[in-house]
Design a protein around this motif. Structure first.
Motif, PDB file in Angstrom:
ATOM      1  N   LYS A 177       0.830  -1.208   0.000  1.00 32.77           N
ATOM      2  CA  LYS A 177       0.000   0.000   0.000  1.00 32.77           C
ATOM      3  C   LYS A 177       0.865   1.259   0.000  1.00 32.77           C
ATOM      4  O   LYS A 177       0.517   2.255  -0.637  1.00 32.77           O
ATOM      5  N   ASP A 178       1.967   1.199   0.726  1.00 31.82           N
ATOM      6  CA  ASP A 178       2.890   2.335   0.745  1.00 31.82           C
ATOM      7  C   ASP A 178       3.399   2.633  -0.663  1.00 31.82           C
ATOM      8  O   ASP A 178       3.497   3.793  -1.067  1.00 31.82           O
ATOM      9  N   LEU A 179       3.701   1.585  -1.417  1.00 35.22           N
ATOM     10  CA  LEU A 179       4.215   1.759  -2.777  1.00 35.22           C
ATOM     11  C   LEU A 179       3.152   2.343  -3.693  1.00 35.22           C
ATOM     12  O   LEU A 179       3.443   3.176  -4.558  1.00 35.22           O
ATOM     13  N   GLU A 180       1.896   1.931  -3.502  1.00 37.50           N
ATOM     14  CA  GLU A 180       0.806   2.402  -4.351  1.00 37.50           C
ATOM     15  C   GLU A 180       0.559   3.899  -4.196  1.00 37.50           C
ATOM     16  O   GLU A 180       0.275   4.600  -5.169  1.00 37.50           O
ATOM     17  N   LYS A 181       0.669   4.395  -2.977  1.00 36.46           N
ATOM     18  CA  LYS A 181       0.317   5.798  -2.719  1.00 36.46           C
ATOM     19  C   LYS A 181       1.513   6.753  -2.792  1.00 36.46           C
ATOM     20  O   LYS A 181       1.367   7.952  -2.563  1.00 36.46           O
ATOM     21  N   THR A 182       2.682   6.210  -3.139  1.00 38.84           N
ATOM     22  CA  THR A 182       3.903   7.019  -3.177  1.00 38.84           C
ATOM     23  C   THR A 182       4.317   7.311  -4.605  1.00 38.84           C
ATOM     24  O   THR A 182       4.335   6.413  -5.451  1.00 38.84           O
ATOM     25  N   ASN A 183       4.645   8.547  -4.887  1.00 42.39           N
ATOM     26  CA  ASN A 183       5.187   8.901  -6.198  1.00 42.39           C
ATOM     27  C   ASN A 183       6.617   8.393  -6.315  1.00 42.39           C
ATOM     28  O   ASN A 183       7.409   8.508  -5.380  1.00 42.39           O
ATOM     29  N   SER A 184       6.933   7.838  -7.472  1.00 32.57           N
ATOM     30  CA  SER A 184       8.268   7.291  -7.663  1.00 32.57           C
ATOM     31  C   SER A 184       9.305   8.405  -7.779  1.00 32.57           C
ATOM     32  O   SER A 184       9.182   9.278  -8.639  1.00 32.57           O
ATOM     33  N   PRO A 185      10.346   8.389  -6.933  1.00 38.12           N
ATOM     34  CA  PRO A 185      11.409   9.400  -7.057  1.00 38.12           C
ATOM     35  C   PRO A 185      12.310   9.142  -8.250  1.00 38.12           C
ATOM     36  O   PRO A 185      13.144   9.963  -8.595  1.00 38.12           O
ATOM     37  N   ILE A 308      11.272   3.265 -23.115  1.00 38.52           N
ATOM     38  CA  ILE A 308      12.526   2.537 -22.922  1.00 38.52           C
ATOM     39  C   ILE A 308      13.010   2.799 -21.504  1.00 38.52           C
ATOM     40  O   ILE A 308      13.020   3.939 -21.050  1.00 38.52           O
ATOM     41  N   GLU A 309      13.404   1.731 -20.809  1.00 37.13           N
ATOM     42  CA  GLU A 309      13.969   1.884 -19.466  1.00 37.13           C
ATOM     43  C   GLU A 309      15.441   1.533 -19.534  1.00 37.13           C
ATOM     44  O   GLU A 309      15.823   0.466 -19.987  1.00 37.13           O
ATOM     45  N   ARG A 310      16.282   2.453 -19.080  1.00 36.16           N
ATOM     46  CA  ARG A 310      17.733   2.265 -19.152  1.00 36.16           C
ATOM     47  C   ARG A 310      18.350   2.616 -17.794  1.00 36.16           C
ATOM     48  O   ARG A 310      18.234   3.738 -17.338  1.00 36.16           O
ATOM     49  N   ASP A 311      18.974   1.619 -17.163  1.00 36.46           N
ATOM     50  CA  ASP A 311      19.611   1.830 -15.855  1.00 36.46           C
ATOM     51  C   ASP A 311      18.635   2.397 -14.834  1.00 36.46           C
ATOM     52  O   ASP A 311      18.972   3.249 -14.024  1.00 36.46           O
ATOM     53  N   GLY A 312      17.369   1.903 -14.889  1.00 37.15           N
ATOM     54  CA  GLY A 312      16.394   2.341 -13.903  1.00 37.15           C
ATOM     55  C   GLY A 312      15.708   3.655 -14.227  1.00 37.15           C
ATOM     56  O   GLY A 312      14.841   4.084 -13.492  1.00 37.15           O
ATOM     57  N   GLU A 505      10.637  -1.901  -7.866  1.00 33.96           N
ATOM     58  CA  GLU A 505      10.952  -0.549  -7.414  1.00 33.96           C
ATOM     59  C   GLU A 505      12.097  -0.485  -6.394  1.00 33.96           C
ATOM     60  O   GLU A 505      12.949   0.400  -6.487  1.00 33.96           O
ATOM     61  N   PRO A 506      12.138  -1.396  -5.392  1.00 35.67           N
ATOM     62  CA  PRO A 506      13.284  -1.329  -4.462  1.00 35.67           C
ATOM     63  C   PRO A 506      14.623  -1.491  -5.163  1.00 35.67           C
ATOM     64  O   PRO A 506      15.595  -0.805  -4.825  1.00 35.67           O
ATOM     65  N   ALA A 509      15.592   1.765  -6.933  1.00 37.78           N
ATOM     66  CA  ALA A 509      16.102   2.754  -5.977  1.00 37.78           C
ATOM     67  C   ALA A 509      17.506   2.371  -5.516  1.00 37.78           C
ATOM     68  O   ALA A 509      18.385   3.232  -5.368  1.00 37.78           O
ATOM     69  N   TYR A 510      17.720   1.082  -5.287  1.00 34.49           N
ATOM     70  CA  TYR A 510      19.039   0.577  -4.887  1.00 34.49           C
ATOM     71  C   TYR A 510      20.074   0.910  -5.962  1.00 34.49           C
ATOM     72  O   TYR A 510      21.158   1.430  -5.667  1.00 34.49           O
ATOM     73  N   ALA A 511      19.717   0.620  -7.223  1.00 33.64           N
ATOM     74  CA  ALA A 511      20.644   0.860  -8.332  1.00 33.64           C
ATOM     75  C   ALA A 511      20.925   2.343  -8.517  1.00 33.64           C
ATOM     76  O   ALA A 511      22.016   2.727  -8.958  1.00 33.64           O
ATOM     77  N   ALA A 512      19.954   3.189  -8.173  1.00 36.85           N
ATOM     78  CA  ALA A 512      20.150   4.635  -8.325  1.00 36.85           C
ATOM     79  C   ALA A 512      21.140   5.177  -7.300  1.00 36.85           C
ATOM     80  O   ALA A 512      21.937   6.078  -7.592  1.00 36.85           O
ATOM     81  N   ALA A 513      21.115   4.628  -6.091  1.00 37.42           N
ATOM     82  CA  ALA A 513      21.985   5.139  -5.025  1.00 37.42           C
ATOM     83  C   ALA A 513      23.355   4.477  -5.003  1.00 37.42           C
ATOM     84  O   ALA A 513      24.342   5.085  -4.579  1.00 37.42           O
TER      85      ALA A 513
END
Length: 532
Positions: A177-185, A308-312, A505-506, A509-513
């Motif tokens: 539910k947290d994921l559903e109501k949260t905008n993706s950073p 297209i999704e590239r590196d997240g 999604e996790p 986010a992991y790959a981004a940081a």
């Protein structure tokens, strides 16, 4: 027999591979889902070092160079691209994690009167940052950094796993539910959106999609809804007044497109005609570098690529965008056609590596030379990037551009993984045997203090990282935890999070940081030295 064993272990190659063999076995042993991984090699190496065996410095430095270059080449394409997007947020969170750990390590070292090398080793172990350990050894020229790393590392891994597992339970948080109501950073202002428009412009009646007269490349029509039927949008598909066009593109261009064709509507997305959406990964090396125009997917396969999704990072489907291996394409078509397309994109998987020894050698050479350059720091003297920092910075830059003159250096995933793992275990074997010579004395004198110090550094960095993601940047819990795992370069923590929620999604986010923290941790291990 004992003399024979001693003579064999004095042979460098035998010693190295015995350590790698035993260390790999130890690293694979799991207790409640937790394992040491590559750190198992460090533990075994320290044990051998305690009994007087020593892996050559040349072997250690070779491993370090290969590992650092592999990290830089792998992170390069994502690192600079994300700096131009919302990735700057992940950069700041990673920086916050590393700075909090670095400051804490300095404070703890002053309170407990810890030697400099041990304190910096604790810092890198608490962050589970092996490239940071490499930088620490280069900066301090003291093997005790490996001891600090080896003591702090296990709790550094365990603490993040426990935090990820216990936080949702203690806080009674429903992660789905947290994921559903949260905008993706992860999404940026240029990330594609989906809108549906009703065709009301009489000039477009009975025109084909090719004849729409809208010049913006980023808007892609994926489907056409006509009454109760849904059709795949192809170039020669005729549209009629009253049709609904399901469109994907940037918000401002979608708005302009809507003004051109008609009006936005909230149309039902029911799909009675079995039109499917599927994510397909580019695996065939013959397709790398080609764009959508060249592939002619609409004409030959009756399929539409919407993004297209590239590196997240989500990109708009621009027909002139060249593909890279590992790109994930979102496609719309019928099930049978999508099966054919999936085979098309994976028909010729990589059978040999594309590693070029010349490019690796030049990258290493330039990186080592850059690492030797003195860098003046006002009021603090000078520092050098060393054998860890120099190759890392050079590899990041070269990895970003993907070429070294006419030579490609963007190696395929399995190939770069082999370089990284081989370099890492060779480095740990050398660092461990050197550190093992004084291991017992250090543990006897400061064992409890080191464990407490590593625990404090780990705990502070976890709490600060989560606070930054959750409170300062308003991330949801799932994104905060994924970012925290990446910001601490802790893959087992991500594994524990993935067990709690079935989502990509996790990992994104992991790959981004991750690359930011890897680099900051490496630099911090050298920079912290000036405060001792």
């Amino acid at each position: 027999m004992e003399d024979l064993l001693h003579d064999l272990l004095n042979e460098q190659l035998i010693l190295v591979f015995v350590i790698l063999f035993l260390g790999s076995l130890l690293g694979q042993i799991k207790m409640k889902g937790i394992c040491l991984g590559s750190a198992g090699v460090l533990v075994i190496a320290m044990l051998f070092g305690h009994f007087g065996y020593q892996v050559s410095t040349a072997v250690q430095n070779l491993g370090l160079s290969l590992f650092i270059v592999a990290v830089g080449l792998q992170a390069g394409p994502r690192f600079f691209r994300m700096m131009r997007s919302n990735g700057i947020v992940f950069c700041l969170i990673s920086l916050f994690i590393v700075i909090s750990a670095a400051v804490t390590s300095v404070v703890v070292a002053k309170i407990f009167d810890l030697p400099t090398a041990l304190a910096i080793g604790l810092l890198t172990g608490a962050l589970t940052n092996t490239s940071g350990l490499a930088a620490a050894l280069q900066a301090t020229n003291d093997p005790m950094a490996s001891v600090g790393y080896g003591i702090a590392y296990p709790f550094g891994v365990l603490a993040i796993i426990l935090f990820v597992q216990l936080l949702p339970r203690i806080g009674k948080i429903n992660l789905a539910k947290d994921l559903e109501k949260t905008n993706s950073p992860i999404k940026t202002e240029h990330s594609p959106e989906v809108m549906t428009f009703k065709v009301t412009n009489p000039k477009l009646h009975k025109k084909t999609l090719r004849e729409l007269g809208f010049s913006r490349n980023s808007v892609v029509i994926s489907r056409i809804i006509r009454g109760v039927h849904t059709m795949i949008a192809l170039h020669d598909t005729t549209i009629l007044l009253g049709d609904y066009l399901v469109s994907v593109g940037e918000a401002d261009e979608l708005k302009a497109f809507g003004e051109h064709v008609g009006e936005p509507v909230n149309a039902t997305m029911d799909n009675p005609d079995n039109i499917q959406l599927r994510k397909i990964t580019v695996e065939d090396e013959d397709l790398v570098g080609k764009n959508m125009k060249e592939l002619r997917l609409r004409r030959d396969y009756g399929a539409t690529v919407t993004r297209i999704e590239r590196d997240g990072i989500e990109l708009n489907q621009n027909p002139n965008t060249p593909l890279l291996r590992g790109d994930v394409l979102t496609m719309v078509s019928s099930e049978n056609r999508l099966e054919e397309i999936e085979k098309f994109f994976s028909r010729k998987k990589l059978s040999v590596t594309n590693i070029h020894i010349l490019s690796i050698s030049v990258t290493l050479l330039v990186g080592i030379l850059v690492g030797m350059l003195p860098i003046p720091i006002p009021g603090l003297g000078t520092m050098q990037l060393g054998l860890a920092g120099g190759p890392l910075i050079v590899a990041l830059i070269i990895g970003h551009f993907g070429k070294l003159g006419p030579i490609h250096v963007r190696y395929y995933g399995p190939a770069i993984h082999v370089i990284s793992e081989l370099g890492l275990v060779l480095f740990l074997a050398g660092a461990g045997t050197t550190a093992g010579q004084g291991l017992i004395d250090v543990i006897q004198k400061q064992g409890v203090v080191l464990v407490v110090s590593g625990t404090i550094i780990t705990t502070v960095s976890i709490l600060c990282g989560y606070f930054a993601a959750r409170k300062l940047f308003k991330f949801g819990v799932v994104y905060s935890l994924g970012t925290l795992c990446g910001g601490r370069t802790c893959t087992p923590g991500l594994g524990a999070l993935n067990l709690q929620i079935d989502s990509e999604e996790p990992a994104i986010a992991y790959a981004a940081a991750y690359p930011f923290s890897l680099i900051f941790g490496t630099v911090a291990a050298q920079f912290v030295l000036v405060f001792f």
